[in-house]
Design a protein around this motif. Structure first.
Motif, mmCIF file in Angstrom:
data_model
loop_
_atom_site.group_PDB
_atom_site.id
_atom_site.type_symbol
_atom_site.label_atom_id
_atom_site.label_comp_id
_atom_site.label_asym_id
_atom_site.label_seq_id
_atom_site.Cartn_x
_atom_site.Cartn_y
_atom_site.Cartn_z
ATOM 1 N N VAL A 182 41.666 -111.656 60.122
ATOM 2 C CA VAL A 182 40.162 -111.916 60.496
ATOM 3 C C VAL A 182 39.780 -111.602 61.788
ATOM 4 O O VAL A 182 39.757 -112.027 62.590
ATOM 5 N N VAL A 183 39.129 -110.543 61.878
ATOM 6 C CA VAL A 183 38.022 -110.549 62.960
ATOM 7 C C VAL A 183 36.382 -110.442 63.131
ATOM 8 O O VAL A 183 35.929 -110.654 62.845
ATOM 9 N N VAL A 184 36.263 -112.296 63.932
ATOM 10 C CA VAL A 184 34.367 -112.754 64.349
ATOM 11 C C VAL A 184 33.843 -111.261 64.934
ATOM 12 O O VAL A 184 34.377 -111.579 66.186
ATOM 13 N N ALA A 185 33.022 -110.987 64.376
ATOM 14 C CA ALA A 185 32.090 -110.440 65.554
ATOM 15 C C ALA A 185 30.816 -111.436 65.569
ATOM 16 O O ALA A 185 30.216 -111.774 64.132
ATOM 17 N N ASN A 186 30.075 -111.550 65.940
ATOM 18 C CA ASN A 186 28.595 -112.445 66.497
ATOM 19 C C ASN A 186 28.051 -111.785 67.568
ATOM 20 O O ASN A 186 27.289 -111.970 69.023
ATOM 21 N N PHE A 187 26.891 -111.049 66.692
ATOM 22 C CA PHE A 187 25.705 -110.257 68.393
ATOM 23 C C PHE A 187 24.560 -110.322 67.891
ATOM 24 O O PHE A 187 24.529 -109.764 66.055
ATOM 25 N N PRO A 188 23.178 -111.002 68.197
ATOM 26 C CA PRO A 188 23.293 -111.442 68.777
ATOM 27 C C PRO A 188 24.096 -112.637 69.425
ATOM 28 O O PRO A 188 24.366 -113.322 68.203
ATOM 29 N N LEU A 199 38.717 -100.170 63.870
ATOM 30 C CA LEU A 199 39.778 -101.110 63.750
ATOM 31 C C LEU A 199 40.251 -101.497 62.750
ATOM 32 O O LEU A 199 41.223 -100.730 62.151
ATOM 33 N N ALA A 200 38.861 -101.844 62.360
ATOM 34 C CA ALA A 200 39.596 -102.444 61.089
ATOM 35 C C ALA A 200 40.296 -101.165 59.657
ATOM 36 O O ALA A 200 41.507 -102.453 59.798
ATOM 37 N N LYS A 201 39.946 -100.311 59.896
ATOM 38 C CA LYS A 201 40.774 -99.665 59.099
ATOM 39 C C LYS A 201 42.047 -99.347 59.652
ATOM 40 O O LYS A 201 42.885 -99.072 58.871
ATOM 41 N N PRO A 258 21.372 -104.836 65.722
ATOM 42 C CA PRO A 258 22.064 -103.732 64.506
ATOM 43 C C PRO A 258 22.516 -104.723 64.260
ATOM 44 O O PRO A 258 23.360 -105.840 63.806
ATOM 45 N N SER A 259 22.811 -104.427 62.368
ATOM 46 C CA SER A 259 24.046 -105.365 61.439
ATOM 47 C C SER A 259 24.701 -104.389 61.508
ATOM 48 O O SER A 259 25.067 -103.004 61.088
ATOM 49 N N PHE A 260 25.944 -104.866 61.763
ATOM 50 C CA PHE A 260 27.014 -104.423 61.179
ATOM 51 C C PHE A 260 27.470 -103.289 59.891
ATOM 52 O O PHE A 260 27.674 -103.080 59.946
ATOM 53 N N LEU A 261 26.236 -103.728 58.833
ATOM 54 C CA LEU A 261 26.663 -103.030 57.504
ATOM 55 C C LEU A 261 26.347 -102.095 57.500
ATOM 56 O O LEU A 261 26.287 -101.030 56.496
ATOM 57 N N ALA A 262 25.408 -101.708 58.539
ATOM 58 C CA ALA A 262 24.496 -100.358 58.765
ATOM 59 C C ALA A 262 26.215 -99.406 58.709
ATOM 60 O O ALA A 262 25.550 -98.107 59.247
ATOM 61 N N SER A 263 26.838 -99.750 59.967
ATOM 62 C CA SER A 263 27.629 -98.680 60.300
ATOM 63 C C SER A 263 28.627 -97.944 58.878
ATOM 64 O O SER A 263 28.832 -98.980 58.059
ATOM 65 N N PRO A 264 29.012 -97.004 58.673
ATOM 66 C CA PRO A 264 29.641 -96.231 57.620
ATOM 67 C C PRO A 264 31.108 -97.521 57.424
ATOM 68 O O PRO A 264 32.156 -97.171 58.314
ATOM 69 N N GLY A 265 31.608 -97.487 55.776
ATOM 70 C CA GLY A 265 32.459 -98.424 55.951
ATOM 71 C C GLY A 265 32.746 -99.416 56.177
ATOM 72 O O GLY A 265 33.432 -100.071 55.908
ATOM 73 N N ALA A 266 31.315 -100.122 56.537
ATOM 74 C CA ALA A 266 31.371 -101.416 56.770
ATOM 75 C C ALA A 266 32.183 -102.243 55.477
ATOM 76 O O ALA A 266 32.992 -102.950 55.189
ATOM 77 N N LYS A 267 31.081 -101.734 54.910
ATOM 78 C CA LYS A 267 30.970 -102.903 53.126
ATOM 79 C C LYS A 267 33.050 -102.578 52.837
ATOM 80 O O LYS A 267 33.031 -103.100 52.511
#
Length: 407
Positions: free
Chosen positions: A185-191, A210-212, A235-244
């Motif tokens: 697991v990698v945790v992201a926290n932005f802001p 990187l996750a893939k 920005p939302s992480f889920l808005a990046s291609p392939g995030a889901k």
């Protein structure tokens, strides 16, 4: 017939040992304890302590949200057990908001779940995804639950400095290349809480790649999604291609909607990860009070102007605090988002360390702040100040800090 000696039991009134679980023993000592104890003592002594330590919103929700809650309270059906994943209309509203705000398409039945705040959702996701031998990379300085939830799930924690986002991505890749087994697991926290570090969408684009590449899962804590200043939109992480494909994101109504005590948030994204969280929650709770869920629907449908007003108010408070500190000679940068100011300790006091300097401000200035050391080694040399008080109180806090340092 039994004699008296037959009924006598040898008994020693010694302290009874409580063997707590190893998962509790693994938790480090609570470093904010001294601050909280002194704060309580000062208040009992009659001092008017200005508390900038905890990011606890002081403003009430918009009236139409509270009015809907009152109305829902009168319906007897809402006092029964709810469903642990959130009522259908609430999940639909979350999906609509993601589509409207970020252009993200979500299936409300399989890709959205309601949580008792983002903290609960994050913690139970760690329990659903991790176990002994698994490793998570978390941002440093570290918001405590990001590390503690992994520990409570039996996992191991690697903390990487997040204040340079490009370097953080490089270090994630390096760790994945050299660690065996690789992080799960990698945790992201932005802001970011506490440092206020922000990113643009391309950061999440690279994180998904990187996750893939390395096969890790992403848990994005997006608690400050609504609080951006000076035209910055987090920005939302889920808005990046392939995030889901690789992760989920946690949001909350605590900050932008001023509903912290209501305890309502959401997890959205990968359907398998959402289902794993739903399985855990199905065993642990019966869902959020249904009247709160109904009021949350009204909030997301009609209260966006109120959120904008809250953000505007936080921007004014940020300016009042930061500009005031800079005027008294304390060089503090302005955050672009979030509810906190991450302030480097003035050079002449740096040798004291963040805990002792925080105690000084509280004991001599009646201003409570969070020492950076409470967020791990990378937080040493800094203080976290919450912009939850009104402008007048924040200006008063600056005056009290100024007198404290001059004395």
């Amino acid at each position: 017939m039994r004699s008296e000696s037959d009924t006598d039991v040898s008994f020693e009134d010694a302290p009874f040992d409580i063997p707590v679980a190893d998962r509790v023993r693994r938790l480090p000592p609570y470093l904010f304890g001294k601050i909280n104890k002194l704060k309580l003592e000062r208040r009992r002594a009659g001092a008017d302590v200005i508390d900038l330590g905890m990011g606890n919103p002081t403003d009430p929700p918009d009236a139409q949200i509270s009015d809907k809650l009152k109305e829902a309270l009168l319906d007897p059906k809402n006092h029964r057990y709810s469903v642990s994943n959130g009522i259908e209309n609430l999940r639909r509203e979350v999906a609509k908001r993601y589509d409207r705000k970020y252009g993200v398409s979500l299936n409300p039945d399989s890709e959205v779940i309601a949580c008792l705040g983002s903290k609960e959702g994050f913690s139970h996701s760690c329990l659903a995804l991790m176990g002994p031998g698994d490793t998570a990379i978390v941002p440093a300085p570290t918001f405590p639950i990001h590390a503690y939830a992994v520990m409570l799930a039996g996992g191991n924690v690697i903390q990487l400095d997040v204040r340079d986002p490009a370097a953080y991505l490089e270090n994630v890749a390096y760790t994945c290349e050299h660690l065996f087994p690789k992080p799960k697991v990698v945790v992201a926290n932005f802001p970011h809480n506490p440092s206020g570090t922000t990113v643009e969408q391309d950061f999440f684009d690279e994180l998904v790649k990187l996750a893939k590449r390395f096969g890790f899962l992403v848990l994005s804590d997006f608690a400050y999604a609504d609080i951006g200043f000076d035209d910055y939109q987090p920005p939302s992480f889920l808005a990046s291609p392939g995030a889901k494909d690789v992760g989920v994101e946690f949001t909350t109504m605590s900050k932008g909607y001023s509903m912290a005590g209501w305890r309502i948030g959401f997890c959205a994204g990968n359907p398998q990860m959402v289902r794993a969280l739903a399985t855990i929650k199905g065993y642990y709770d019966y869902g959020i009070f249904q009247a709160v869920q109904i009021a949350a629907i009204i909030a997301m449908r009609h209260a966006d102007p109120a959120v904008a007003a809250v953000v505007k108010e936080y921007a004014k408070r940020r300016d009042a605090l930061v500009d005031g500190l800079n005027r008294i000679g304390w060089d503090v940068p302005k955050p672009k988002a979030g509810m906190f100011v991450w302030a480097p300790i003035p050079e002449q006091y740096r040798a004291m360390g963040s805990i002792d300097f925080s105690l000084k401000l509280l004991a001599e200035g009646d201003v409570a702040v969070s020492p950076g050391r409470g967020f791990g080694e990378e937080g040493e040399g800094f203080l976290r100040l919450a912009i939850v008080e009104n402008e007048q109180r924040l200006r008063q806090a600056v005056r009290q800090i100024d007198r404290c340092l001059k004395e």
